[in-house]
Every structure is written in structure tokens, then in C-alpha cells.
Motif scaffolding. Structure first.
Motif, mmCIF file in Angstrom:
data_model
loop_
_atom_site.group_PDB
_atom_site.id
_atom_site.type_symbol
_atom_site.label_atom_id
_atom_site.label_comp_id
_atom_site.label_asym_id
_atom_site.label_seq_id
_atom_site.Cartn_x
_atom_site.Cartn_y
_atom_site.Cartn_z
ATOM 1 N N ASN A 1 0.695 -1.132 0.137
ATOM 2 C CA ASN A 1 -0.062 -0.037 0.066
ATOM 3 C C ASN A 1 0.924 1.406 -0.210
ATOM 4 O OD1 ASN A 1 -2.581 -1.427 -0.174
ATOM 5 N ND2 ASN A 1 -2.798 -1.349 2.114
ATOM 6 N N GLU A 2 1.892 1.013 0.747
ATOM 7 C CA GLU A 2 2.868 2.474 0.681
ATOM 8 C C GLU A 2 3.446 2.524 -0.518
ATOM 9 O OE1 GLU A 2 6.763 4.007 2.938
ATOM 10 O OE2 GLU A 2 5.935 2.265 3.497
ATOM 11 N N ALA A 3 3.958 1.614 -1.314
ATOM 12 C CA ALA A 3 4.576 1.774 -2.499
ATOM 13 C C ALA A 3 3.465 2.289 -3.344
ATOM 14 C CB ALA A 3 4.890 0.365 -3.070
ATOM 15 N N LEU A 4 2.125 1.804 -3.560
ATOM 16 C CA LEU A 4 0.935 2.273 -4.302
ATOM 17 C C LEU A 4 0.668 3.697 -4.072
ATOM 18 C CD1 LEU A 4 -1.547 -0.548 -4.107
ATOM 19 C CD2 LEU A 4 -0.369 0.292 -6.209
ATOM 20 N N ALA A 5 0.771 4.190 -2.732
ATOM 21 C CA ALA A 5 0.686 5.440 -2.683
ATOM 22 C C ALA A 5 2.064 6.280 -3.074
ATOM 23 C CB ALA A 5 0.670 5.751 -0.961
ATOM 24 N N LEU A 6 2.978 5.948 -3.058
ATOM 25 C CA LEU A 6 4.493 6.705 -3.746
ATOM 26 C C LEU A 6 4.168 6.759 -5.049
ATOM 27 C CD1 LEU A 6 6.967 4.826 -1.310
ATOM 28 C CD2 LEU A 6 6.459 7.244 -1.227
ATOM 29 N N MET A 7 3.609 5.522 -5.743
ATOM 30 C CA MET A 7 3.526 5.656 -7.361
ATOM 31 C C MET A 7 2.398 6.727 -7.477
ATOM 32 S SD MET A 7 5.627 4.125 -8.944
ATOM 33 C CE MET A 7 4.964 3.992 -10.469
ATOM 34 N N GLY A 8 1.316 6.691 -6.841
ATOM 35 C CA GLY A 8 0.279 7.518 -7.097
ATOM 36 C C GLY A 8 0.768 9.125 -7.087
ATOM 37 N N GLN A 9 1.662 9.512 -5.950
ATOM 38 C CA GLN A 9 2.207 10.733 -5.987
ATOM 39 C C GLN A 9 3.066 10.915 -7.201
ATOM 40 O OE1 GLN A 9 1.728 13.041 -3.734
ATOM 41 N NE2 GLN A 9 0.449 11.921 -2.640
ATOM 42 N N ALA A 10 3.976 9.920 -7.570
ATOM 43 C CA ALA A 10 4.820 10.195 -8.969
ATOM 44 C C ALA A 10 4.082 10.423 -10.127
ATOM 45 C CB ALA A 10 5.576 8.945 -8.885
ATOM 46 N N LEU A 11 2.885 9.544 -10.216
ATOM 47 C CA LEU A 11 2.050 9.787 -11.374
ATOM 48 C C LEU A 11 1.365 11.046 -11.502
ATOM 49 C CD1 LEU A 11 0.623 6.164 -11.688
ATOM 50 C CD2 LEU A 11 2.430 7.149 -13.221
ATOM 51 N N HIS A 12 0.847 11.483 -10.241
ATOM 52 C CA HIS A 12 0.245 12.763 -10.194
ATOM 53 C C HIS A 12 1.164 13.848 -10.448
ATOM 54 C CE1 HIS A 12 -2.136 16.337 -8.784
ATOM 55 N NE2 HIS A 12 -1.316 16.621 -7.940
ATOM 56 N N ARG A 13 2.450 14.013 -10.018
ATOM 57 C CA ARG A 13 3.350 14.926 -10.620
ATOM 58 C C ARG A 13 4.082 14.766 -11.988
ATOM 59 N NH1 ARG A 13 2.879 14.630 -5.368
ATOM 60 N NH2 ARG A 13 3.141 16.211 -3.760
ATOM 61 N N GLN A 14 3.942 13.445 -12.271
ATOM 62 C CA GLN A 14 4.434 13.570 -13.741
ATOM 63 C C GLN A 14 3.456 14.189 -14.575
ATOM 64 O OE1 GLN A 14 4.589 9.421 -15.177
ATOM 65 N NE2 GLN A 14 5.561 10.002 -17.109
ATOM 66 N N SER A 15 2.053 13.917 -14.532
ATOM 67 C CA SER A 15 1.017 14.284 -15.119
ATOM 68 C C SER A 15 0.973 15.869 -15.067
ATOM 69 C CB SER A 15 -0.177 13.673 -14.894
ATOM 70 O OG SER A 15 -0.774 14.230 -13.656
ATOM 71 N N SER A 16 1.558 16.580 -14.149
ATOM 72 C CA SER A 16 1.383 17.991 -13.942
ATOM 73 C C SER A 16 2.870 18.438 -14.001
ATOM 74 C CB SER A 16 1.332 18.339 -12.429
ATOM 75 O OG SER A 16 0.035 17.793 -12.015
ATOM 76 N N TYR B 1 8.627 16.868 -13.092
ATOM 77 C CA TYR B 1 9.334 15.951 -13.134
ATOM 78 C C TYR B 1 10.292 15.649 -12.047
ATOM 79 C CZ TYR B 1 7.200 15.953 -17.574
ATOM 80 O OH TYR B 1 6.202 16.368 -18.533
ATOM 81 N N ASP B 2 10.963 16.559 -11.568
ATOM 82 C CA ASP B 2 11.670 16.402 -10.174
ATOM 83 C C ASP B 2 11.189 15.727 -9.352
ATOM 84 O OD1 ASP B 2 13.993 17.454 -11.457
ATOM 85 O OD2 ASP B 2 13.797 19.415 -10.680
ATOM 86 N N ASP B 3 9.737 16.102 -8.707
ATOM 87 C CA ASP B 3 9.148 15.537 -7.820
ATOM 88 C C ASP B 3 8.674 14.090 -8.253
ATOM 89 O OD1 ASP B 3 9.100 17.825 -6.261
ATOM 90 O OD2 ASP B 3 7.301 18.414 -6.856
ATOM 91 N N ALA B 4 8.430 13.801 -9.382
ATOM 92 C CA ALA B 4 7.934 12.730 -9.924
ATOM 93 C C ALA B 4 9.118 11.239 -9.709
ATOM 94 C CB ALA B 4 7.480 12.636 -11.382
ATOM 95 N N GLU B 5 10.176 11.868 -10.145
ATOM 96 C CA GLU B 5 11.390 10.994 -10.022
ATOM 97 C C GLU B 5 11.774 10.860 -8.521
ATOM 98 O OE1 GLU B 5 15.548 10.227 -9.122
ATOM 99 O OE2 GLU B 5 14.663 11.987 -8.470
ATOM 100 N N HIS B 6 11.613 11.585 -7.587
ATOM 101 C CA HIS B 6 11.646 11.666 -6.083
ATOM 102 C C HIS B 6 10.545 10.408 -5.632
ATOM 103 C CE1 HIS B 6 12.076 12.182 -1.830
ATOM 104 N NE2 HIS B 6 10.810 12.227 -1.832
ATOM 105 N N TRP B 7 9.406 10.607 -6.084
ATOM 106 C CA TRP B 7 8.429 9.586 -5.445
ATOM 107 C C TRP B 7 8.547 8.136 -6.140
ATOM 108 C CZ3 TRP B 7 6.034 10.707 -1.220
ATOM 109 C CH2 TRP B 7 5.997 12.025 -0.770
ATOM 110 N N ALA B 8 8.850 8.313 -7.633
ATOM 111 C CA ALA B 8 8.932 7.134 -8.246
ATOM 112 C C ALA B 8 10.309 6.052 -7.788
ATOM 113 C CB ALA B 8 8.977 7.006 -9.821
#
Length: 125
Positions: free
Chosen positions: A20-35, A38-45
Motif C-alpha cells: 500500500n505504501e508503494a502504491l501511494a508513492l506511485m500515485g504521488q509520482a504519477l500525479h506529479r508526472q502528469s503535472s 518531473y523532479d518531484d515525480a522522480e523523487h516519489w517513483a
């Protein structure tokens, strides 16, 4: 017997929490990627990748999905070498899954086609 059941339940609970934690992290990454953050997306992913590799092992399907996201992020910022490494790792994991019969060949072909499309789009920029 009760102790074995308690230990098994504890292991299962920890694995479920990590997933579940990994899914939440990926959700954060995908949200930032779609916005286009990219630096934030890379951090979360990257955090999700580390967690998934540690808890699931380096050859798990979910690890390949995280590599795919990181590959896309790096492609978007023009770091093609890093992106390529993540794409290659993801496809290697998926190929192994096809070989072991754990992934349908048609799904693997879709991932490969998506990778080719990404390269075509990158070359158009």
C-alpha cells in the motif's frame, strides 16, 4: 501453532502495508508526472522503486512498472540515457515473466510497442 499463525499474520500485514505504501508513492509520482513536475515525480517513483525492490525483489512485475514510470520521467526531462536504462530493465523483467508464463505475450508486446512509440515521439521533438 498459535505462534506460527501469529507470525504468518504479522508477515502478511507488513507485506500488505509495504504494498500500500508503494502504491501511494506511485500515485504521488504519477500525479506529479502528469503535472509536468518531473523532479518531484522522480523523487516519489525512486522511493517506490526502492521499497518495491526491497519487499518484492528486483524481478517482480510491480518493479518493472516502476522502472517504466522512471523511464518516462527521465525521457521527459531529456535524460535519455537514464530513461533507457529504466526501460531496458523493465522490459527485461517483463520478458522473464513471459518466459516463465507469468505474463501474457500480448501484454508484453503492448509494452514493447509503447516503448517504440516513446522513442518515435522523442525523436520528433
Amino acid at each position: 501453532a498459535d505462534r506460527d499463525v501469529a507470525e504468518a499474520l504479522d508477515v502478511h500485514t507488513r507485506a500488505f502495508a509495504a504494498r500500500n505504501e508503494a502504491l501511494a508513492l506511485m500515485g504521488q509520482a504519477l500525479h506529479r508526472q502528469s503535472s509536468a513536475r518531473y523532479d518531484d515525480a522522480e523523487h516519489w517513483a525512486s522511493r517506490a522503486l526502492a521499497l518495491r525492490e526491497r519487499t518484492l525483489g528486483p524481478d517482480h512485475y510491480d518493479v518493472s512498472a516502476t522502472h517504466l514510470v522512471l523511464g518516462l520521467v527521465y525521457d521527459e526531462v531529456g535524460d535519455y540515457a537514464r530513461g533507457e536504462r529504466h526501460f531496458e530493465r523493465a522490459l527485461a523483467i517483463l520478458h522473464d515473466d513471459v518466459t516463465r508464463g507469468q505474463l501474457d505475450r500480448s501484454l508484453f508486446d503492448i509494452f514493447c510497442s509503447a516503448r517504440v512509440w516513446t522513442l518515435v515521439e522523442r525523436d520528433r521533438k
